[in-house]
Design a protein around this motif. Structure first.
Motif, mmCIF file in Angstrom:
data_model
loop_
_atom_site.group_PDB
_atom_site.id
_atom_site.type_symbol
_atom_site.label_atom_id
_atom_site.label_comp_id
_atom_site.label_asym_id
_atom_site.label_seq_id
_atom_site.Cartn_x
_atom_site.Cartn_y
_atom_site.Cartn_z
ATOM 1 N N ALA A 39 31.824 47.597 30.210
ATOM 2 C CA ALA A 39 31.433 48.828 29.514
ATOM 3 C C ALA A 39 29.917 48.901 29.327
ATOM 4 O O ALA A 39 29.296 49.965 29.482
ATOM 5 C CB ALA A 39 32.141 48.901 28.160
ATOM 6 N N PHE A 40 29.332 47.752 29.000
ATOM 7 C CA PHE A 40 27.870 47.720 28.826
ATOM 8 C C PHE A 40 27.142 48.019 30.147
ATOM 9 O O PHE A 40 26.167 48.788 30.180
ATOM 10 C CB PHE A 40 27.455 46.357 28.269
ATOM 11 C CG PHE A 40 25.969 46.195 28.158
ATOM 12 C CD1 PHE A 40 25.243 46.881 27.189
ATOM 13 C CD2 PHE A 40 25.281 45.367 29.038
ATOM 14 C CE1 PHE A 40 23.874 46.738 27.090
ATOM 15 C CE2 PHE A 40 23.914 45.222 28.944
ATOM 16 C CZ PHE A 40 23.198 45.911 27.966
ATOM 17 N N LEU A 41 27.653 47.407 31.256
ATOM 18 C CA LEU A 41 27.031 47.652 32.563
ATOM 19 C C LEU A 41 27.187 49.112 32.977
ATOM 20 O O LEU A 41 26.260 49.730 33.528
ATOM 21 C CB LEU A 41 27.644 46.734 33.629
ATOM 22 C CG LEU A 41 27.334 45.237 33.478
ATOM 23 C CD1 LEU A 41 28.126 44.420 34.497
ATOM 24 C CD2 LEU A 41 25.837 44.979 33.664
ATOM 25 N N ARG A 42 28.375 49.718 32.706
ATOM 26 C CA ARG A 42 28.580 51.111 33.058
ATOM 27 C C ARG A 42 27.633 52.014 32.216
ATOM 28 O O ARG A 42 27.082 52.998 32.702
ATOM 29 C CB ARG A 42 30.032 51.492 32.843
ATOM 30 C CG ARG A 42 30.347 52.965 33.098
ATOM 31 C CD ARG A 42 29.990 53.377 34.545
ATOM 32 N NE ARG A 42 30.681 52.610 35.531
ATOM 33 C CZ ARG A 42 31.857 52.948 36.062
ATOM 34 N NH1 ARG A 42 32.447 54.055 35.657
ATOM 35 N NH2 ARG A 42 32.417 52.187 36.990
ATOM 36 N N PHE A 43 27.455 51.628 30.937
ATOM 37 C CA PHE A 43 26.534 52.378 30.077
ATOM 38 C C PHE A 43 25.111 52.353 30.655
ATOM 39 O O PHE A 43 24.427 53.388 30.717
ATOM 40 C CB PHE A 43 26.541 51.788 28.666
ATOM 41 C CG PHE A 43 25.439 52.298 27.796
ATOM 42 C CD1 PHE A 43 25.490 53.564 27.221
ATOM 43 C CD2 PHE A 43 24.296 51.519 27.569
ATOM 44 C CE1 PHE A 43 24.454 54.041 26.436
ATOM 45 C CE2 PHE A 43 23.261 51.994 26.786
ATOM 46 C CZ PHE A 43 23.333 53.252 26.222
ATOM 47 N N LEU A 44 24.659 51.159 31.082
ATOM 48 C CA LEU A 44 23.323 51.061 31.666
ATOM 49 C C LEU A 44 23.192 51.920 32.917
ATOM 50 O O LEU A 44 22.187 52.607 33.127
ATOM 51 C CB LEU A 44 22.996 49.596 32.002
ATOM 52 C CG LEU A 44 22.731 48.646 30.835
ATOM 53 C CD1 LEU A 44 22.437 47.235 31.357
ATOM 54 C CD2 LEU A 44 21.559 49.137 29.997
ATOM 55 N N LEU A 658 19.221 50.035 37.906
ATOM 56 C CA LEU A 658 20.419 50.775 38.290
ATOM 57 C C LEU A 658 21.181 50.046 39.387
ATOM 58 O O LEU A 658 22.416 49.916 39.331
ATOM 59 C CB LEU A 658 20.022 52.182 38.747
ATOM 60 C CG LEU A 658 21.151 53.088 39.244
ATOM 61 C CD1 LEU A 658 22.184 53.326 38.140
ATOM 62 C CD2 LEU A 658 20.588 54.418 39.741
ATOM 63 N N ALA A 659 20.458 49.550 40.395
ATOM 64 C CA ALA A 659 21.116 48.832 41.496
ATOM 65 C C ALA A 659 21.766 47.539 41.005
ATOM 66 O O ALA A 659 22.899 47.201 41.404
ATOM 67 C CB ALA A 659 20.092 48.540 42.589
ATOM 68 N N VAL A 660 21.082 46.806 40.124
ATOM 69 C CA VAL A 660 21.630 45.535 39.608
ATOM 70 C C VAL A 660 22.867 45.783 38.760
ATOM 71 O O VAL A 660 23.887 45.076 38.872
ATOM 72 C CB VAL A 660 20.544 44.784 38.806
ATOM 73 C CG1 VAL A 660 21.151 43.589 38.067
ATOM 74 C CG2 VAL A 660 19.446 44.303 39.741
ATOM 75 N N THR A 664 26.451 44.379 39.815
ATOM 76 C CA THR A 664 27.108 43.378 38.953
ATOM 77 C C THR A 664 28.478 43.859 38.506
ATOM 78 O O THR A 664 29.459 43.097 38.480
ATOM 79 C CB THR A 664 26.223 43.103 37.723
ATOM 80 O OG1 THR A 664 24.927 42.706 38.158
ATOM 81 C CG2 THR A 664 26.824 42.011 36.855
ATOM 82 N N GLU A 665 28.553 45.151 38.141
ATOM 83 C CA GLU A 665 29.845 45.715 37.720
ATOM 84 C C GLU A 665 30.870 45.608 38.846
ATOM 85 O O GLU A 665 32.037 45.250 38.622
ATOM 86 C CB GLU A 665 29.648 47.173 37.314
ATOM 87 C CG GLU A 665 30.944 47.835 36.839
ATOM 88 C CD GLU A 665 30.755 49.312 36.551
ATOM 89 O OE1 GLU A 665 31.769 49.992 36.271
ATOM 90 O OE2 GLU A 665 29.610 49.799 36.641
ATOM 91 N N TYR A 671 36.112 40.315 41.100
ATOM 92 C CA TYR A 671 36.493 38.944 40.741
ATOM 93 C C TYR A 671 37.726 38.930 39.836
ATOM 94 O O TYR A 671 38.584 38.043 39.928
ATOM 95 C CB TYR A 671 35.316 38.259 40.041
ATOM 96 C CG TYR A 671 35.597 36.830 39.648
ATOM 97 C CD1 TYR A 671 35.560 35.789 40.586
ATOM 98 C CD2 TYR A 671 35.920 36.517 38.325
ATOM 99 C CE1 TYR A 671 35.835 34.487 40.206
ATOM 100 C CE2 TYR A 671 36.194 35.217 37.944
ATOM 101 C CZ TYR A 671 36.151 34.194 38.892
ATOM 102 O OH TYR A 671 36.422 32.907 38.515
ATOM 103 N N ASN A 672 37.809 39.944 38.982
ATOM 104 C CA ASN A 672 38.926 39.990 38.040
ATOM 105 C C ASN A 672 40.086 40.838 38.541
ATOM 106 O O ASN A 672 41.013 41.149 37.781
ATOM 107 C CB ASN A 672 38.450 40.539 36.692
ATOM 108 C CG ASN A 672 37.562 39.559 35.957
ATOM 109 O OD1 ASN A 672 38.038 38.644 35.288
ATOM 110 N ND2 ASN A 672 36.256 39.744 36.084
ATOM 111 N N GLY A 673 40.039 41.250 39.776
ATOM 112 C CA GLY A 673 41.138 41.996 40.367
ATOM 113 C C GLY A 673 41.335 43.371 39.790
ATOM 114 O O GLY A 673 42.468 43.864 39.722
ATOM 115 N N LEU A 674 40.250 43.991 39.384
ATOM 116 C CA LEU A 674 40.332 45.325 38.799
ATOM 117 C C LEU A 674 40.077 46.429 39.813
ATOM 118 O O LEU A 674 40.055 47.616 39.443
ATOM 119 C CB LEU A 674 39.341 45.444 37.630
ATOM 120 C CG LEU A 674 39.582 44.472 36.472
ATOM 121 C CD1 LEU A 674 38.489 44.633 35.421
ATOM 122 C CD2 LEU A 674 40.954 44.715 35.846
ATOM 123 N N LEU A 675 39.810 46.089 41.076
ATOM 124 C CA LEU A 675 39.570 47.111 42.095
ATOM 125 C C LEU A 675 40.877 47.530 42.765
ATOM 126 O O LEU A 675 41.768 46.702 42.971
ATOM 127 C CB LEU A 675 38.581 46.593 43.158
ATOM 128 C CG LEU A 675 37.162 46.374 42.667
ATOM 129 C CD1 LEU A 675 36.292 45.846 43.802
ATOM 130 C CD2 LEU A 675 36.566 47.691 42.165
#
Length: 675
Positions: A39-44, A658-660, A664-665, A671-675
């Motif tokens: 959520a923090f990465l999406r906010f950024l 923005l790219a990072v 990262t997201e 990695y957590n199988g959320l895709l």
């Protein structure tokens, strides 16, 4: 930033935070650390995108310290070396430019001058002229609207330009450093010599000589004019402390055709420090005839006087202004200037129809165009009665003779009746006409050549305004007079047109610019822009031969032969493709103006300092000048604020963030199988 921009940024924070919370916390119904991080990465990412779309502008204020400029200008002319001051000048230049106190307070700039003005400190003291007035003009361009001091290292002996004592602007303070010994020495000098450039065979020509004496005791001297080993004039002159100048006028006989060189000499039994200025060489070209020009007019007009003065600026021309009914014989003249021919010109035109004299026809508001249509076949006039103002447009392809554009398009318009002018018989147009900056397609000044006969036509009156305009721009009538002289020279010559035409003088003074110009025409007598012209120059005394290439100009080729020694020279100009060639000769007279001085011009430098609220210094006072300038409160550095406005879209780190964040997201979700 503006209030609206701040509100948009706050709204962006709320939207980015709301979308991030909704996707990763509220919708997922999980409060795990992974979701919080996502959520923090999406906010950024969202906030960075919104910021880039809003593109706020950030203002940043900085302060800059601007130092007062301190130009140090050093005389690089030959006169400094002749006075034995070249080493002192170099030492002063180095000491001033390297002084730490001056560099801390001022923006120190080094310049040098002779005939030109250039930045830098490389001094060779080979300049053939001293142009101090040019220093003032260039500094004015460099440092506009600034209050600054100038250190001028010079002997003050100017040889060209306006009086420099009054040239520097009011916000400039000049501190001259005088080079040379100001001790007065006994000296006799030929200060100036005036002689005609041309004289006519079997006539007398005047020579005017200005003699000058520096000294206190009375002396007797001898003035003479010599030609070769013969003395053709000699007289005694006397000087004293109250009689320090004399003017001598002499009439000499023109006895032999060609360039005749003479030498004026002033001598006495006294010892002098500088005897070079006791002698002045001069030359006069003796010609065996003069061109007689008739300006024929039935009206009174300012153009007549302007044309007469312009044509007679060349002493080979003699002009007579005459009315058509007063002419006894046209055979007395070489060229006819027919000014606004009207009905009274019928007899003149009838006579010239038989004699076929070259003519320069000037038409205007008082011209009888029907009469002109009857007596010449070069131009057909269909003219109405309405007046129109015509301005000029220079034709760079003109090739009848070499002529530079002297600013014809800026000249005042000429008056002429409106109508159609049709050219016939191989015209060569020098100036095209325009009405209110619209090209008419009609000529303003044109030339025609049919066999050995040549004619010129100017369609407009008030050419006197052109002569005045050149004087307003250049402070001299020379440009207009040369323009007029070339027209008359073209008309006065009946020689068939040559493919290679070379222009040069018969003699030059050493030290002055020696320029030779040439034109090469192809088989159609069109100016050839691809010609390869070279000149082979031979010194007839030393037998030294040198070759130079001509450089192409707008409608001619030129070569500069500066630095030639005194002597007689012969030359051959050759066009390398066609092998056409022209041979000629000229003479370089011994005259080095920079060797004429025995003292610095301290009086003029004191006047310059007084006019600019400065002060004169001498080389042994250099430390006093440095101390004064470094401690002066008049010239203080100024601090100014500089506000820079930077759009946030130009910040690379925001794009990287923005790219990072997006990258990262994606990896965490993968990695957590959320895709």
């Amino acid at each position: 930033m503006t209030t609206s921009t701040i509100l948009l940024l706050l709204l962006s924070v709320l939207i980015a935070a709301g979308l991030s919370f909704y996707q990763y916390l509220y919708k997922a119904k999980s409060d795990s650390k992974v979701n919080r991080l996502l959520a923090f990465l999406r906010f950024l990412s969202l906030f960075a995108i919104f910021v880039l779309l809003i593109n706020p502008i950030i203002s940043r204020k900085t302060y800059e310290v601007t130092k007062t400029p301190l130009p140090i200008v050093v005389d690089n002319s030959q006169s400094v070396k002749e006075l034995g001051q070249e080493n002192i000048a170099k030492e002063l230049s180095s000491k001033l430019s390297a002084n730490g106190a001056l560099k801390d307070k001022y923006d120190v700039q080094l310049y040098r001058f002779d005939g030109d003005f250039q930045p830098g400190s490389e001094l060779d003291f080979k300049g053939k002229q001293t142009h101090i007035d040019q220093v003032a003009k260039n500094l004015k361009q460099f440092y506009r609207n600034q209050n600054y001091p100038v250190v001028l290292v010079t002997d003050g002996n100017q040889t060209v330009g306006n009086d420099y004592a009054y040239s520097f602007q009011q916000n400039t303070t000049v501190y001259p450093i005088v080079l040379g010994d100001t001790t007065a020495f006994l000296d006799l000098k030929i200060n100036q010599l005036n002689a005609n450039k041309y004289a006519f065979l079997k006539n007398k020509f005047p020579v005017e000589v200005f003699l000058q004496y520096s000294g206190k005791k009375p002396i007797n001297a001898t003035f003479s004019i010599q030609q070769g080993n013969a003395t053709i004039h000699k007289q005694n002159v006397s000087f004293s402390s109250s009689n320090k100048a004399q003017v001598i006028s002499v009439l000499l006989n023109a006895e032999k055709v060609g360039v005749q060189t003479f030498k004026a000499v002033i001598s006495s039994s006294e010892n002098e420090k500088n005897k070079y200025n006791n002698v002045k060489n001069f030359a006069v070209e003796i010609i065996d005839q003069r061109s007689e020009i008739a300006i024929i007019s039935s009206v009174n007009h300012p153009d007549l006087g302007a044309l007469k003065r312009a044509i007679e600026s060349n002493q080979q021309r003699k002009v007579t202004i005459i009315k058509p009914n007063e002419i006894k014989s046209l055979q007395d003249y070489n060229v006819l200037v027919l000014y606004q021919p009207d009905a009274q010109f019928r007899t003149v035109l009838e006579q010239n129809k038989k004699l076929q004299l070259n003519s320069f026809v000037i038409t205007g508001m008082n011209t009888d165009f029907n009469l002109l249509n009857q007596y010449q076949n070069n131009v057909v006039f269909k003219i109405g009665g309405l007046k129109e103002d015509y301005t000029a447009e220079f034709n760079s392809q003109f090739n009848s003779f070499a002529l530079d554009d002297i600013g014809f398009e800026q000249f005042p318009p000429l008056e002429h009746p409106f109508g159609t002018i049709t050219l016939k018989e191989n015209p060569n147009v020098l100036l095209k006409s325009k009405v209110r900056n619209i090209t008419t397609g009609s000529p303003l000044l044109t030339f025609s050549e049919n066999g050995l006969r040549r004619n010129a036509f100017l369609f407009g009156e008030n050419i006197w305004k052109w002569r005045m305009e050149t004087h307003l721009k250049t402070k001299s009538f020379e440009q207009f007079d040369i323009f007029t002289d070339k027209i008359i020279q073209y008309l006065a010559s009946n020689a068939a047109k040559k493919s290679l035409v070379v222009n040069h003088e018969s003699f030059y003074n050493s030290g002055e610019t020696i320029q030779i110009s040439a034109q090469y025409f192809n088989k159609n007598y069109e100016f050839d822009e691809n010609a390869r012209l070279t000149i082979q120059l031979k010194n007839n005394q030393t037998k030294t031969v040198k070759s130079y290439d001509f450089l192409k100009g707008s409608n001619e080729y030129k070569v500069n032969l500066d630095g030639l020694e005194q002597g007689n020279y012969s030359f051959t100009v050759k066009e390398n493709n066609s092998k056409s060639q022209y041979s000629g000769n000229f003479q370089v007279l011994d005259f080095e103006i920079e060797k004429q001085f025995i003292n610095p011009d301290s009086e003029r430098l004191n006047q310059l300092a007084a006019n600019t609220n400065g002060k004169v210094y001498f080389p042994d006072q250099i430390d006093v000048l440095i101390d004064f300038l470094s401690k002066s409160d008049t010239y203080k550095p100024t601090e100014k604020a500089v506000i820079k406005q930077i759009p946030l879209i130009d910040w690379i780190w925001l794009l990287l963030l923005l790219a990072v964040s997006l990258g990262t997201e994606w990896f965490i979700r993968k990695y957590n199988g959320l895709l």
